[in-house]
Design an enzyme around this catalytic site. Structure first.
Site, PDB file in Angstrom:
ATOM      1  N   LEU A 109      44.396  49.962  27.039  1.00 35.81           N
ATOM      2  CA  LEU A 109      42.937  50.079  27.154  1.00 35.81           C
ATOM      3  C   LEU A 109      42.589  49.961  28.629  1.00 35.81           C
ATOM      4  O   LEU A 109      43.117  49.094  29.323  1.00 35.81           O
ATOM      5  CB  LEU A 109      42.264  48.978  26.328  1.00 35.81           C
ATOM      6  CG  LEU A 109      42.646  48.961  24.843  1.00 35.81           C
ATOM      7  CD1 LEU A 109      41.957  47.805  24.120  1.00 35.81           C
ATOM      8  CD2 LEU A 109      42.291  50.295  24.167  1.00 35.81           C
TER       9      LEU A 109
ATOM     10  N   SER B 297      48.064  49.346  37.796  1.00 32.94           N
ATOM     11  CA  SER B 297      46.872  49.858  38.462  1.00 32.94           C
ATOM     12  C   SER B 297      46.657  49.130  39.773  1.00 32.94           C
ATOM     13  O   SER B 297      46.916  47.923  39.881  1.00 32.94           O
ATOM     14  CB  SER B 297      45.672  49.616  37.537  1.00 32.94           C
ATOM     15  OG  SER B 297      44.464  49.876  38.214  1.00 32.94           O
TER      16      SER B 297
ATOM     17  N   TYR C 262      40.436  43.525  32.550  1.00 32.23           N
ATOM     18  CA  TYR C 262      41.412  44.622  32.550  1.00 32.23           C
ATOM     19  C   TYR C 262      42.483  44.397  33.618  1.00 32.23           C
ATOM     20  O   TYR C 262      43.690  44.484  33.349  1.00 32.23           O
ATOM     21  CB  TYR C 262      40.673  45.959  32.779  1.00 32.23           C
ATOM     22  CG  TYR C 262      41.591  47.106  33.118  1.00 32.23           C
ATOM     23  CD1 TYR C 262      42.480  47.606  32.176  1.00 32.23           C
ATOM     24  CD2 TYR C 262      41.579  47.684  34.391  1.00 32.23           C
ATOM     25  CE1 TYR C 262      43.336  48.643  32.496  1.00 32.23           C
ATOM     26  CE2 TYR C 262      42.424  48.726  34.710  1.00 32.23           C
ATOM     27  CZ  TYR C 262      43.308  49.204  33.760  1.00 32.23           C
ATOM     28  OH  TYR C 262      44.164  50.230  34.081  1.00 32.23           O
TER      29      TYR C 262
ATOM     30  N   LYS D  87      46.702  43.661  33.333  1.00 32.60           N
ATOM     31  CA  LYS D  87      47.752  44.456  34.003  1.00 32.60           C
ATOM     32  C   LYS D  87      48.631  43.535  34.845  1.00 32.60           C
ATOM     33  O   LYS D  87      49.852  43.669  34.869  1.00 32.60           O
ATOM     34  CB  LYS D  87      47.119  45.546  34.873  1.00 32.60           C
ATOM     35  CG  LYS D  87      46.543  46.705  34.087  1.00 32.60           C
ATOM     36  CD  LYS D  87      47.640  47.537  33.442  1.00 32.60           C
ATOM     37  CE  LYS D  87      47.067  48.650  32.587  1.00 32.60           C
ATOM     38  NZ  LYS D  87      48.084  49.382  31.833  1.00 32.60           N
TER      39      LYS D  87
ATOM     40  N   LEU E 110      34.419  58.689  38.824  1.00 32.14           N
ATOM     41  CA  LEU E 110      33.643  59.614  39.652  1.00 32.14           C
ATOM     42  C   LEU E 110      33.908  61.089  39.331  1.00 32.14           C
ATOM     43  O   LEU E 110      32.953  61.850  39.105  1.00 32.14           O
ATOM     44  CB  LEU E 110      33.948  59.319  41.136  1.00 32.14           C
ATOM     45  CG  LEU E 110      33.212  60.176  42.141  1.00 32.14           C
ATOM     46  CD1 LEU E 110      31.707  60.050  41.990  1.00 32.14           C
ATOM     47  CD2 LEU E 110      33.646  59.796  43.572  1.00 32.14           C
TER      48      LEU E 110
END
Ligand code: NAD
Ligand code: WQD
Length: 336
Positions: free
Chosen positions: A85, A126, A150, A154, A201
């Site tokens: 997710l 990430s 989040y 990670k 974006l």
């Protein structure tokens, strides 16, 4: 490499490009996905682009019975673990789901890989694990200070994988920290297809240029950057996918855990992306300046030199290509 490569989350945005890159590099990809954020319709497209049938397991990555069966039924030589997710905002509202899927899913997968004797794993991490960086470009040794649920999931999954490898150096694990993946496959057959309103974006620019969203709110005009807008390291999803193929090759030669940034190594501001997108689509993007978004940082971009050196990999597709490919995908429908 002998054997198949299991791609968890292989129906998603990044996973689908990895599946095609693996097939084109001569590997045999297998997709495991629960389709919680993707569509079954991607599968025939993957088979067409990859030029081979692609076995599909519809399962939750936390389902150890399904995982055990998958490793029993298929000669799996390695895993690319993309299932997870990924929405920063949603993670704040659903921490249980984010911890369970992102950390619990990684633990379940590692447990069954251990049982099956499969040691090669590439993990989708990430750049969000860094939070506000002290130095630019950001090296892998930078402190990890994630600012979101989040990002903390990670970081924890990364820590878990490094702990596994410390205890048993037979593991071969590449932890890849993606900066800002964007763009789509040049065929326009696969791309990013957000089911909810896009928040990143480039998908937003696609919707605005297509008349499906009104205007871009630029989050901040007074950041300490050259034009006052936020700076990020956008890398083409095709380059990112090729980085995974290179990482699997590296793991066939090297045991242990390696943590690598995948990025271009330079940043672009929001306004630079808007201008590049306008050139790609030939339309003006309506925009307004708005307040800064909570949790955003002024600028960050990768030091990708370790990945360049160890993987022989480099992100080579520029911002113009990212925008052109994203726009082609949008014009082809931008959805499955
Ligand atoms: P995505 O949502 O498009 O793909 C994730 C896939 O995993 C989807 O197909 C979804 O259905 C599947 N999935 C989710 N939960 C699952 C579960 N419990 N069991 C099985 N399948 C499940 O996202 P993406 O952008 O392709 O991201 C892939 C990975 O890369 C994620 O781990 C994400 O955190 C990471 N990542 C993404 C970005 C980005 O900007 N897109 C940046 C850095 C890291
Ligand atoms: C890019 C720039 C915004 C939307 C996120 C996650 C990160 C990773 C990649 C998963 C920023 C600006 C954006 C808008 C804007 N994902 N912007 N108006 O926040 O760098 O990274 O995706 O791991 O974890 O946090 O990407 O695309 O949201 O924003 O001005 O409507 O565009 O402020 O400067 P971000 P983004």
């Amino acid at each position: 490499m002998d054997g198949a490569i299991l791609v968890t989350g292989g129906a998603g945005y990044i996973g689908s490009h990895i599946v095609v890159a693996l097939a084109q590099a001569g590997h045999t990809p297998i997709v495991l996905d629960d389709f919680s954020n993707s569509a079954l319709d991607v599968m025939p497209r993957l088979e067409a682009l990859g030029g081979r049938p692609i076995p599909l397991i519809v399962a939750d990555v936390r389902d150890m019975v399904a995982l055990r069966r998958t490793f029993h039924d298929h000669p799996i030589a390695g895993v690319v673990h993309c299932a997870g997710l990924k929405s920063v905002g949603e993670g704040e509202e659903r921490p249980l789901a984010y911890w369970d899927v992102n950390v619990g899913g990684t633990i379940a997968l590692a447990e069954i890989m251990g049982e099956a004797g499969v040691a090669r794993l590439v993990f989708s991490s990430s750049a969000t694990v860094y939070g506000q960086p002290d130095v630019l470009p950001v090296p892998e040794t930078a402190p990890l200070r994630p600012q979101s649920v989040y990002g903390r999931t990670k970081r924890t999954a990364e820590d878990f994988l490094r702990d596994l490898t410390r205890a048993n150096p037979n593991w071969r694990i590449a932890i890849l920290r993606y900066f800002n993946p964007a763009g789509a496959h040049p065929s326009a057959r696969i791309g990013e297809a957000p089911t909810a309103r896009p928040q990143n974006l480039v998908p937003l620019l696609c919707r605005i240029a297509a008349g499906e969203a009104p205007q871009l709110a630029i989050y901040g005009s007074d950041w300490p950057t050259s034009d006052g807008t936020g700076v990020r390291d956008y890398l083409h999803v095709q380059d990112l996918a090729e980085g995974h193929v290179a990482a699997l090759g590296f793991l066939s030669e090297n045991a242990g855990a390696v943590t690598l940034n995948l990025g271009m190594g330079r940043g672009s501001s929001v306004l630079e992306v808007v201008h590049a997108f306008e050139r790609a689509c030939g339309r003006r993007i309506a925009r307004v300046f708005a307040a800064r978004r909570p949790g955003d940082v002024a600028r960050y971009y990768a030091d990708p030199s370790a990945a360049n050196r160890l993987l022989g990999w480099r992100a080579s597709r520029d911002l113009a290509t990212i925008c052109a490919d994203a726009w082609r995908w949008q014009q082809a429908g931008g959805r499955y």
